[in-house]
Motif scaffolding. Structure first.
Motif, mmCIF file in Angstrom:
data_model
loop_
_atom_site.group_PDB
_atom_site.id
_atom_site.type_symbol
_atom_site.label_atom_id
_atom_site.label_comp_id
_atom_site.label_asym_id
_atom_site.label_seq_id
_atom_site.Cartn_x
_atom_site.Cartn_y
_atom_site.Cartn_z
ATOM 1 N N PRO A 1 26.189 31.002 47.952
ATOM 2 C CA PRO A 1 26.722 31.536 49.203
ATOM 3 C C PRO A 1 28.180 31.127 49.436
ATOM 4 O O PRO A 1 28.962 31.883 50.006
ATOM 5 N N GLU A 2 28.529 29.941 48.940
ATOM 6 C CA GLU A 2 29.890 29.450 49.183
ATOM 7 C C GLU A 2 30.943 30.346 48.522
ATOM 8 O O GLU A 2 32.092 30.388 48.947
ATOM 9 N N VAL A 3 30.561 31.069 47.481
ATOM 10 C CA VAL A 3 31.525 31.939 46.788
ATOM 11 C C VAL A 3 31.888 33.146 47.659
ATOM 12 O O VAL A 3 32.937 33.764 47.480
ATOM 13 N N VAL A 4 31.029 33.448 48.643
ATOM 14 C CA VAL A 4 31.297 34.601 49.514
ATOM 15 C C VAL A 4 32.662 34.464 50.188
ATOM 16 O O VAL A 4 33.433 35.427 50.271
ATOM 17 N N SER A 5 32.992 33.255 50.626
ATOM 18 C CA SER A 5 34.275 33.093 51.313
ATOM 19 C C SER A 5 35.435 33.276 50.328
ATOM 20 O O SER A 5 36.490 33.792 50.685
ATOM 21 N N GLU A 6 35.212 32.892 49.077
ATOM 22 C CA GLU A 6 36.264 33.115 48.062
ATOM 23 C C GLU A 6 36.448 34.607 47.797
ATOM 24 O O GLU A 6 37.575 35.089 47.659
ATOM 25 N N LEU A 7 35.321 35.326 47.732
ATOM 26 C CA LEU A 7 35.407 36.776 47.510
ATOM 27 C C LEU A 7 36.185 37.416 48.653
ATOM 28 O O LEU A 7 37.049 38.272 48.454
ATOM 29 N N TYR A 8 35.852 36.980 49.865
ATOM 30 C CA TYR A 8 36.483 37.557 51.051
ATOM 31 C C TYR A 8 37.987 37.260 51.053
ATOM 32 O O TYR A 8 38.812 38.146 51.306
ATOM 33 N N ALA A 9 38.322 36.031 50.715
ATOM 34 C CA ALA A 9 39.741 35.642 50.701
ATOM 35 C C ALA A 9 40.507 36.445 49.662
ATOM 36 O O ALA A 9 41.605 36.948 49.902
ATOM 37 N N LYS A 10 39.895 36.611 48.486
ATOM 38 C CA LYS A 10 40.546 37.371 47.417
ATOM 39 C C LYS A 10 40.769 38.819 47.855
ATOM 40 O O LYS A 10 41.812 39.421 47.573
ATOM 41 N N MET A 11 39.779 39.359 48.563
ATOM 42 C CA MET A 11 39.890 40.742 49.019
ATOM 43 C C MET A 11 41.084 40.928 49.957
ATOM 44 O O MET A 11 41.763 41.951 49.910
ATOM 45 N N GLN A 12 41.330 39.917 50.768
ATOM 46 C CA GLN A 12 42.436 40.009 51.721
ATOM 47 C C GLN A 12 43.791 40.093 51.017
ATOM 48 O O GLN A 12 44.784 40.465 51.607
ATOM 49 N N GLU A 13 43.820 39.741 49.734
ATOM 50 C CA GLU A 13 45.076 39.868 48.991
ATOM 51 C C GLU A 13 45.388 41.318 48.667
ATOM 52 O O GLU A 13 46.412 41.626 48.069
ATOM 53 N N GLY A 14 44.477 42.224 49.046
ATOM 54 C CA GLY A 14 44.763 43.646 48.855
ATOM 55 C C GLY A 14 43.901 44.330 47.820
ATOM 56 O O GLY A 14 44.393 45.119 47.012
ATOM 57 N N PHE A 15 42.610 44.014 47.815
ATOM 58 C CA PHE A 15 41.698 44.684 46.892
ATOM 59 C C PHE A 15 40.563 45.340 47.663
ATOM 60 O O PHE A 15 40.183 44.881 48.728
ATOM 61 N N GLU A 16 40.038 46.414 47.109
ATOM 62 C CA GLU A 16 38.869 47.051 47.734
ATOM 63 C C GLU A 16 37.565 46.506 47.170
ATOM 64 O O GLU A 16 36.526 46.612 47.800
ATOM 65 N N VAL A 17 37.640 45.990 45.945
ATOM 66 C CA VAL A 17 36.436 45.422 45.330
ATOM 67 C C VAL A 17 36.793 44.110 44.636
ATOM 68 O O VAL A 17 37.777 44.039 43.905
ATOM 69 N N VAL A 18 36.022 43.076 44.904
ATOM 70 C CA VAL A 18 36.130 41.850 44.122
ATOM 71 C C VAL A 18 34.733 41.531 43.618
ATOM 72 O O VAL A 18 33.817 41.334 44.407
ATOM 73 N N TYR A 19 34.573 41.557 42.296
ATOM 74 C CA TYR A 19 33.251 41.265 41.763
ATOM 75 C C TYR A 19 33.227 39.880 41.135
ATOM 76 O O TYR A 19 34.249 39.362 40.700
ATOM 77 N N GLY A 20 32.037 39.310 41.152
ATOM 78 C CA GLY A 20 31.884 37.982 40.570
ATOM 79 C C GLY A 20 31.620 38.096 39.091
ATOM 80 O O GLY A 20 30.755 38.850 38.675
ATOM 81 N N ARG A 21 32.391 37.376 38.320
ATOM 82 C CA ARG A 21 32.144 37.399 36.871
ATOM 83 C C ARG A 21 31.445 36.095 36.493
ATOM 84 O O ARG A 21 31.913 35.009 36.815
#
Ligand code: UDP
Ligand code: MG
Length: 322
Positions: A107-127
């Protein structure tokens, strides 16, 4: 200030659930800690995919005390991809996360995904850079499958990713409009386009219970991925046809020469059996490949609904049966 918005929360988290009763309380606890830290409005959408344990009761209990928890309960087990699709259909968030209920996606990775998205992406997937506690066979077959898939598709489906990802509402909207029944969401998301990027994470061990993905389901899923995004197997079938016909033609010439010129034609049982078996095998494979596609065409033209909802509760509202 953290608050719960009724209509368009900043974040929806879609969680398919199949026999995860023991995992849900801890999942919710860890998720709530994360979203509170993130200071966003949110909703959690649980999709009960015909669980046979008491997952639904647990979800209802969680929803009763937390107005941000909503759920959709399907009438039977429709499979992971369909469960996720049902969740995406009701998610209202400006950004939508898909994650598993078994705590394999931290669950903690959710905030990282969200933060990355704010850099200007429509999709951030976890690899998945590292997968804990999964069998060697599963890891090897998965690795092989994603590499095969990327070779034979035109869509750039990222390697070693699952469905753990965050998507903008724009992308979710497009997904809702894709009517295909044999869902392969990670491919569909790639197909949609927009700016996509990834984040590396370690896939944890399942917290409790056993995987709902049997090898049979995985194989089906792999076939769905290939047939939805590639017609290579069909082309391979016709290529095989040409190659085998070529060989047969050469053999024909040889046979005629043997019969008419060399007068050497008495023996030959072995070659007849071999060629009959070989040709029979090739033909069956090719019919089978065509059949796989035909079955999917059939599935889609039947036009049945993708899933059937038994009951549902939307975030911040009372429960209502449908
Ligand atoms: N799941 C589901 N329907 C199914 C199988 C699985 O909704 O028929 C859910 C499951 O509860 C979990 C997620 O999909 O939240 C991933 O499933 P699982 O952990 O069994 O797969 P694995 O991680 O082993 O690939
Ligand atoms: Mg799992």
């Amino acid at each position: 200030m953290t608050q719960i918005a009724a209509n368009y929360p900043d974040l929806s988290i879609v969680i398919p659930v199949y026999n995860e009763a023991k995992n849900l309380p801890l999942l919710l606890e860890r998720l709530l800690a994360v979203v509170h830290r993130m200071q966003v409005t949110y909703e959690l959408v649980f999709v009960n995919d015909g669980s046979i344990d008491n997952s639904l009761q647990v979800i209802k209990q969680l929803a009763a005390v937390n107005p941000a928890v909503s759920y959709v309960s399907l009438s039977r087990n429709f499979g992971h991809q369909v469960a996720v699709s049902a969740g995406l259909d009701v998610a209202n968030g400006k950004a939508v996360v898909i994650m598993d209920a078994d705590l394999q996606d931290p669950p903690e990775v959710v905030s990282e995904l969200y933060a990355k998205m704010q850099e200007g992406f429509e999709v951030v997937y976890g690899r998945r850079v590292y997968r804990k506690g999964e069998s060697y066979l599963k890891k090897v077959t998965a690795k092989f499958f994603y590499r095969l898939l990327s070779r034979i598709t035109h869509v750039n489906i990222p390697l070693d990713t699952g469905d753990f990802r965050i998507m903008d509402a724009k992308v979710v909207n497009v997904l809702r409009q894709m009517p295909e029944r044999n869902k392969f969401l990670r491919g569909q998301v790639a197909w949609v386009g927009f700016r996509q990027t990834w984040l590396n994470y370690t896939r944890e061990e399942r917290f409790d219970g056993a995987s709902g993905y049997t090898y049979r389901k995985m194989l089906r899923f792999a076939f769905d991925g290939i047939t939805s995004f590639s017609d290579f197997p069909l082309k391979m079938a016709s290529m095989l046809g040409f190659i085998v016909s070529g060989i047969a033609f050469l053999l024909m010439i040889y046979t005629l020469l043997a019969r008419l010129v060399f007068k050497d034609y008495v023996e030959g049982w072995a070659s007849i059996i071999l060629s009959v078996l070989f040709l029979g095998g090739v033909q069956l494979i090719c019919i089978g490949i065509a059949g796989e596609y035909l079955a999917r065409v059939f599935n889609n033209v039947q036009g049945r609904p993708l899933y059937v909802v038994d009951e549902q509760k939307t975030a911040n509202q009372g429960s209502n049966n449908t």
